[in-house]
Design a protein around this motif. Structure first.
Motif, PDB file in Angstrom:
ATOM      1  N   LEU A  16     -12.541 -12.646  -8.909  1.00 32.23           N
ATOM      2  CA  LEU A  16     -12.056 -13.927  -8.400  1.00 32.23           C
ATOM      3  C   LEU A  16     -11.593 -13.793  -6.947  1.00 32.23           C
ATOM      4  O   LEU A  16     -11.194 -12.714  -6.522  1.00 32.23           O
ATOM      5  N   PRO A  17     -11.621 -14.876  -6.179  1.00 38.60           N
ATOM      6  CA  PRO A  17     -11.217 -14.817  -4.779  1.00 38.60           C
ATOM      7  C   PRO A  17      -9.744 -14.448  -4.574  1.00 38.60           C
ATOM      8  O   PRO A  17      -9.383 -13.904  -3.537  1.00 38.60           O
ATOM      9  N   GLN A  18      -8.917 -14.751  -5.569  1.00 35.70           N
ATOM     10  CA  GLN A  18      -7.491 -14.414  -5.487  1.00 35.70           C
ATOM     11  C   GLN A  18      -6.953 -14.157  -6.881  1.00 35.70           C
ATOM     12  O   GLN A  18      -7.562 -14.549  -7.870  1.00 35.70           O
ATOM     13  N   THR A  19      -5.814 -13.491  -6.963  1.00 30.51           N
ATOM     14  CA  THR A  19      -5.191 -13.239  -8.254  1.00 30.51           C
ATOM     15  C   THR A  19      -4.891 -14.583  -8.908  1.00 30.51           C
ATOM     16  O   THR A  19      -4.333 -15.481  -8.279  1.00 30.51           O
ATOM     17  N   THR A  20      -5.282 -14.707 -10.174  1.00 33.21           N
ATOM     18  CA  THR A  20      -5.226 -15.990 -10.873  1.00 33.21           C
ATOM     19  C   THR A  20      -4.605 -15.812 -12.246  1.00 33.21           C
ATOM     20  O   THR A  20      -4.839 -14.818 -12.913  1.00 33.21           O
ATOM     21  N   SER A  21      -3.826 -16.788 -12.653  1.00 33.48           N
ATOM     22  CA  SER A  21      -3.269 -16.831 -13.997  1.00 33.48           C
ATOM     23  C   SER A  21      -4.244 -17.600 -14.878  1.00 33.48           C
ATOM     24  O   SER A  21      -4.428 -18.804 -14.706  1.00 33.48           O
ATOM     25  N   LEU A  22      -4.901 -16.889 -15.783  1.00 27.42           N
ATOM     26  CA  LEU A  22      -5.862 -17.514 -16.687  1.00 27.42           C
ATOM     27  C   LEU A  22      -5.107 -18.096 -17.876  1.00 27.42           C
ATOM     28  O   LEU A  22      -4.367 -17.386 -18.547  1.00 27.42           O
ATOM     29  N   ASN A  23      -5.289 -19.362 -18.124  1.00 28.05           N
ATOM     30  CA  ASN A  23      -4.576 -20.030 -19.204  1.00 28.05           C
ATOM     31  C   ASN A  23      -5.403 -20.050 -20.484  1.00 28.05           C
ATOM     32  O   ASN A  23      -6.635 -20.069 -20.437  1.00 28.05           O
ATOM     33  N   HIS A  24      -4.713 -20.068 -21.619  1.00 27.48           N
ATOM     34  CA  HIS A  24      -5.376 -20.231 -22.910  1.00 27.48           C
ATOM     35  C   HIS A  24      -6.195 -21.521 -22.851  1.00 27.48           C
ATOM     36  O   HIS A  24      -5.683 -22.573 -22.477  1.00 27.48           O
TER      37      HIS A  24
END
Length: 145
Positions: free
Chosen positions: A45-53
């Motif tokens: 991903l282009p940046q650190t991301t919080s992946l949600n349920h």
């Protein structure tokens, strides 16, 4: 190996595969993950991301991989939920807020504090989907900005 370079909070079509990740594992930028099918996927991903349920990773083949919250060791908290939520929030701990209980990741120091606040606690294993940060999205953080 397929590559996923984008993420959306909801899918637009039937997912081709799924991945089950803990709360901590759902915060990433670049990592190889194993899907439910056994296939490997490079998340880039282009940046650190919080992946949600319930969110989806979009692969280079334009397929969607559904993200699911994996069961993990949590602490179930009951009692005066408003007061207890304030104390948990004051420590910037991720917290899943439900009508009859709060859920946090297990932490013996916080469990001891909650006991002193007359909370009832019990260890459970369940998926963890805590509240987001300000305005309902993002992650909570420590004071070490």
């Amino acid at each position: 190996m397929q590559v996923a370079q984008s993420y959306h909070d909801h899918g637009h079509k039937e997912a081709a595969d799924r991945v089950s990740l803990t709360y901590d594992q759902r915060f990433l930028r670049r990592k190889v993950i194993e899907l439910a099918s056994g296939a490997k996927l490079l998340v880039d991903l282009p940046q650190t991301t919080s992946l949600n349920h319930g969110g989806v990773l979009i692969t280079d083949a334009a397929t969607e991989v559904r993200v699911e919250a994996a069961p993990e060791e949590l602490l179930e908290i009951t009692g005066d939920l408003v007061r207890l939520a304030w104390h948990i929030g004051n420590r910037h701990m991720p917290c899943q807020i439900e009508a009859e209980r709060l859920l946090i990741q297990r932490d013996h120091v916080i469990e001891d504090m909650l006991g002193k606040l007359a909370a009832t606690t019990r260890p459970i294993t369940a998926p963890f989907t805590p509240e987001g940060g300000a305005y309902g999205h993002g992650r909570t953080h420590s004071h070490a900005h």
